[in-house]
Design an enzyme around this catalytic site. Structure first.
Site, PDB file in Angstrom:
ATOM      1  N   TRP A 215       0.907  -1.467   0.137  1.00 39.69           N
ATOM      2  CA  TRP A 215      -0.683   0.179   0.363  1.00 39.69           C
ATOM      3  C   TRP A 215       0.814   0.900   0.224  1.00 39.69           C
ATOM      4  O   TRP A 215       0.607   2.191  -0.117  1.00 39.69           O
ATOM      5  CB  TRP A 215      -1.446   0.622   1.292  1.00 39.69           C
ATOM      6  CG  TRP A 215      -2.231  -0.741   1.526  1.00 39.69           C
ATOM      7  CD1 TRP A 215      -2.199  -1.893   0.174  1.00 39.69           C
ATOM      8  CD2 TRP A 215      -2.824  -1.438   1.814  1.00 39.69           C
ATOM      9  NE1 TRP A 215      -3.173  -2.658   0.527  1.00 39.69           N
ATOM     10  CE2 TRP A 215      -4.316  -3.055   1.432  1.00 39.69           C
ATOM     11  CE3 TRP A 215      -3.906  -0.524   2.982  1.00 39.69           C
ATOM     12  CZ2 TRP A 215      -4.992  -2.162   2.205  1.00 39.69           C
ATOM     13  CZ3 TRP A 215      -4.380  -0.966   4.431  1.00 39.69           C
ATOM     14  CH2 TRP A 215      -5.032  -2.733   3.798  1.00 39.69           C
TER      15      TRP A 215
ATOM     16  N   GLY B 294       5.241   0.708 -10.710  1.00 40.65           N
ATOM     17  CA  GLY B 294       4.455   2.381 -10.769  1.00 40.65           C
ATOM     18  C   GLY B 294       4.596   3.227 -12.187  1.00 40.65           C
ATOM     19  O   GLY B 294       3.323   4.695 -11.622  1.00 40.65           O
TER      20      GLY B 294
ATOM     21  N   GLY C 194       1.473  -3.302  -6.349  1.00 40.70           N
ATOM     22  CA  GLY C 194       1.261  -1.450  -5.852  1.00 40.70           C
ATOM     23  C   GLY C 194      -0.073  -0.988  -5.824  1.00 40.70           C
ATOM     24  O   GLY C 194      -0.658  -1.212  -5.482  1.00 40.70           O
ATOM     25  N   GLY C 195      -0.017  -0.215  -7.100  1.00 44.29           N
ATOM     26  CA  GLY C 195      -0.925   0.655  -7.006  1.00 44.29           C
ATOM     27  C   GLY C 195      -2.527   0.094  -6.992  1.00 44.29           C
ATOM     28  O   GLY C 195      -3.262  -0.073  -6.713  1.00 44.29           O
TER      29      GLY C 195
ATOM     30  N   HIS D 113      12.513  -3.085  -0.815  1.00 48.16           N
ATOM     31  CA  HIS D 113      12.120  -2.466  -1.867  1.00 48.16           C
ATOM     32  C   HIS D 113      12.680  -0.829  -2.873  1.00 48.16           C
ATOM     33  O   HIS D 113      13.286  -0.547  -2.386  1.00 48.16           O
ATOM     34  CB  HIS D 113      10.579  -1.572  -1.260  1.00 48.16           C
ATOM     35  CG  HIS D 113      10.048  -1.280  -2.453  1.00 48.16           C
ATOM     36  ND1 HIS D 113       9.853  -0.139  -2.908  1.00 48.16           N
ATOM     37  CD2 HIS D 113       8.752  -2.254  -3.028  1.00 48.16           C
ATOM     38  CE1 HIS D 113       8.650  -0.129  -4.376  1.00 48.16           C
ATOM     39  NE2 HIS D 113       8.120  -1.151  -3.802  1.00 48.16           N
TER      40      HIS D 113
HETATM   41  C1  PEP Z   1       5.589  -2.136  -6.297  1.00 46.45           C
HETATM   42  O1  PEP Z   1       5.343  -1.352  -5.207  1.00 46.45           O
HETATM   43  O2  PEP Z   1       6.366  -3.353  -5.415  1.00 46.45           O
HETATM   44  C2  PEP Z   1       5.060  -2.270  -7.019  1.00 46.45           C
HETATM   45  C3  PEP Z   1       4.950  -3.092  -8.192  1.00 46.45           C
HETATM   46  O3  PEP Z   1       4.483  -1.299  -7.244  1.00 46.45           O
HETATM   47  P1  PEP Z   1       3.105  -1.011  -8.843  1.00 46.45           P
HETATM   48  O4  PEP Z   1       1.948  -2.355  -8.926  1.00 46.45           O
HETATM   49  O5  PEP Z   1       2.610   0.464  -8.963  1.00 46.45           O
HETATM   50  O6  PEP Z   1       4.431  -0.938  -9.983  1.00 46.45           O
END
Ligand code: PEP
Length: 258
Positions: free
Chosen positions: A14, A176, A237-238, A98
């Protein structure tokens, strides 16, 4: 061993999103839509909501995880959160390395390694994140970057401890951004990571280690990514901020749907 022998792992990172009300509503939405325990599902809310999220999910199979940790147990580390504190909040898993910690905050491989070892020693699943930046990809360095981050991140991690490790391959240029690695490119990186684990440990450790993909995974591309033989789930993530999207991705990870 094939993908079918590794239980898929899907995590929702998140990041620095939600407030208390939104976090409660999101976790309710995810929990109420989970159909079975064929996939290990984890959510990684901001620190301040961890206890509430753990209370909310107690008795369920959903894991509550932290986005980061500190490697010392206690002491003069202003602003940091120890594994002991996370355990006190019933946290079961933690992200280490991360890309936003590495490239925005400036964490080194050595720090990531200390955090990974502290998480494992504390009985958590450590989700060690690795991946190349765009210029590194364009220079053909994807596999070399993954290798150096994995070797450094797992320095001193024993073969038996590898059952507490999930590796998240997250190309930085895909996080992202809405850009996703093609299933073939992601598979290639995952297969090389698995081969690396075999050289660092042995084939059976490599065969049982879950390697998950992260980088703009969403309902529309999760099926084809997770159908690849060495992709054992995703770090999201998103799309993890929308319960229905996260549930659709979890569903894509179900062994019977691949
Ligand atoms: C993440 O934060 O690990 C990620 C993969 O983000 P997103 O799915 O938004 O690319």
């Amino acid at each position: 061993m094939t993908q079918a022998n590794r239980k898929p792992f899907v995590g929702g990172n998140w990041k620095m999103n939600t407030d208390s009300a939104a976090a409660l509503s999101l976790i309710d939405g995810v929990a109420s839509g989970l159909k079975n325990d064929a996939v290990d599902v984890a959510v990684f809310p901001p620190f301040v909501y961890l206890r509430e999220m753990s209370d909310k999910t107690s008795g369920s199979d959903m894991l509550v995880g932290a986005q980061d940790c500190w490697f010392e147990s206690n002491g003069a580390f202003t602003g940091e959160i120890s594994i002991e504190m996370l355990k006190d909040c019933n946290v079961k898993t933690v992200l280490t390395g991360h890309s936003e910690r590495r490239h925005v905050i400036g964490e080194s491989d050595q720090l990531v390694n200390k955090k990974t070892k502290a998480a494992i020693a504390g009985g958590m699943i450590a989700v060690l994140c690795v991946g190349e930046k765009l210029d590194q990809r364009e220079a053909g360095q994807t596999d070399a970057i993954n290798e150096s981050q994995i070797k450094a991140g797992l320095d001193g991690v024993s073969q038996s401890d590898m059952s507490s490790v999930v590796i998240a391959y997250e190309p930085v240029w895909a996080i992202g951004t809405g850009k996703t690695a093609t299933p073939e490119d992601a598979q290639d990186a995952h297969a090389k990571i698995r081969a690396l684990i075999a050289t660092m440990y042995d084939q059976s450790t490599a065969d049982s280690t879950r390697i998950i993909y992260g980088g703009s995974m969403k309902p529309g591309n999760a099926n084809e990514l997770m159908a690849m033989p060495d992709i054992d789930g995703g770090l999201i993530g998103g799309a993890s901020l929308v319960a229905d999207d996260f549930l659709a991705i979890i569903n894509a990870g179900q062994p019977q749907s691949v």
